[in-house]
Design an enzyme around this catalytic site. Structure first.
Site, PDB file in Angstrom:
ATOM      1  N   LYS A  27       0.861  -1.189   0.000  1.00 50.28           N
ATOM      2  CA  LYS A  27       0.000   0.000   0.000  1.00 50.28           C
ATOM      3  C   LYS A  27       0.890   1.229   0.000  1.00 50.28           C
ATOM      4  CE  LYS A  27       0.868   1.537   4.353  1.00 50.28           C
ATOM      5  NZ  LYS A  27       1.462   2.865   4.685  1.00 50.28           N
ATOM      6  N   GLY A 112      10.536  -2.659   6.468  1.00 52.78           N
ATOM      7  CA  GLY A 112      10.718  -1.329   7.022  1.00 52.78           C
ATOM      8  C   GLY A 112      10.572  -0.214   6.014  1.00 52.78           C
ATOM      9  N   GLY A 117       4.057  -4.114   4.471  1.00 49.26           N
ATOM     10  CA  GLY A 117       4.357  -5.525   4.275  1.00 49.26           C
ATOM     11  C   GLY A 117       3.857  -6.438   5.373  1.00 49.26           C
ATOM     12  N   ASP A 152      -2.814  -0.894  10.849  1.00 48.59           N
ATOM     13  CA  ASP A 152      -3.089  -0.898   9.415  1.00 48.59           C
ATOM     14  C   ASP A 152      -3.715  -2.193   8.915  1.00 48.59           C
ATOM     15  OD1 ASP A 152      -2.070   1.631   9.254  1.00 48.59           O
ATOM     16  OD2 ASP A 152      -0.182   1.061   8.291  1.00 48.59           O
TER      17      ASP A 152
END
Length: 313
Positions: A27, A112, A117, A152
């Site tokens: 995203k 990161g 992810g 998220d």
């Protein structure tokens, strides 16, 4: 980094007998504004999430013994602490499901990078296992489980581009333009704590309605602070700005430039300095994960072994 995108043909090719490979899409935050800081220290924000047709793959094979086996192991991280493993166990506990799974992650997205992810991996485990185990939980229930794993995760569970407010928990689904992006990962990792403790971080950007935000220039309130702390991000962003409008996603470290078409994005990608990992992808308002679940449902591809009589909604 591998440079390929999810596509309908690619998703449909993932059917492999009793094992499936499910997409874990990246995203980006098309914009991010910090509107206030609460008394508990959390920051309220307005941000726009859009998925990309690029990401990790999670292979899943059903087991009948209830065990959750996750490969490969990540150095310095116990499997029991991995978000994928935790997602599977939470789904078992919530539903009473007696089935298990072999789970294998093909890690493609940079760790990161601020492209979601880990959250995407957890959401794919929840949504895919809910389908394969036939536990029949609603997306809202799966999102509640996902919230235990990360702020998220619910966005990935719902699988629709979304405008988020509050601390990220208030979601409004929307359909921003599905542009092409070149995403770069600088050679650094960002400390979110450092960014949000910085006194120069904007904390009072005016709240605006979504309709207004969609028609104004997109910006990221974290960007200037991140650039001040991390010269590698500043350098990568500067390189992208030679080609197209570019911004930081989330708190980074990834930066992205937006293009009107794939050809322009690929052309810039070919000029990319070797020190950067990166990829070209198109924004998509429906998650590739949900596109695959829909495809499987239409094909009546049922990989649940025996019916799971111990599940509950």
């Amino acid at each position: 980094m591998k440079n390929y995108q999810f596509s309908t043909a690619l998703l449909s090719s993932q059917i492999q007998g009793k094992k499936l490979r499910f997409p874990c899409p990246a995203k980006i935050n098309l914009f991010l504004y910090i509107t206030s800081q609460r008394s508990d220290g959390y920051h309220e924000l307005q941000t726009l999430f859009q998925f990309l047709n690029f990401g990790d793959w999670l292979s899943i094979e059903i087991r009948t013994d209830g065990k959750i086996i996750l490969t490969p192991e990540i150095p310095h991280l116990k499997n029991e602490d991995n978000l994928i493993y935790r997602a599977a166990k939470l789904l078992q506990q919530k539903t009473g499901c007696t089935l298990g799974a072999n789970l294998h992650l093909d890690k493609i997205l940079p760790i990161g990078g601020g492209v979601g992810g880990g959250s995407s991996n957890a959401a794919t485990a929840l949504v895919a296992l809910n389908y394969l185990w036939n536990t029949q939980l609603s997306l809202s229930t799966l999102a509640e489980i996902g919230l235990q794993l990360g702020a998220d995760v619910p966005v990935f569970v719902y699988g629709k581009a979304a405008f988020a407010e509050g601390v990220g928990e208030k979601l409004t689904f929307c359909q921003p333009p599905q542009k092409w992006f070149l995403v770069l990962k600088p050679e650094t990792s960002i400390s979110t704590a450092i960014i949000f403790k910085d006194s120069n971080l904007p904390r009072n950007t005016s709240k605006r309605p979504l309709a207004e935000l969609l028609t104004t220039k997109y910006e990221n309130d974290c960007e200037k602070v991140v650039l001040n702390h991390y010269s590698e991000v500043e350098e990568a962003l500067g390189w992208l700005l030679q080609y197209a409008p570019a911004r930081l996603t989330g708190t980074g470290a990834c930066v992205f430039a937006e293009f009107a078409n794939e050809q322009a994005a690929q052309s810039a990608f070919l000029d990319k300095p070797e020190k950067y990992v990166g990829f070209v992808a198109q924004g998509t308002n429906i998650s590739p994960l949900h596109q695959m679940i829909e495809y499987l449902s239409q094909q009546k591809q049922t990989l649940c072994l025996p019916n799971n009589t111990n599940s509950r909604g």
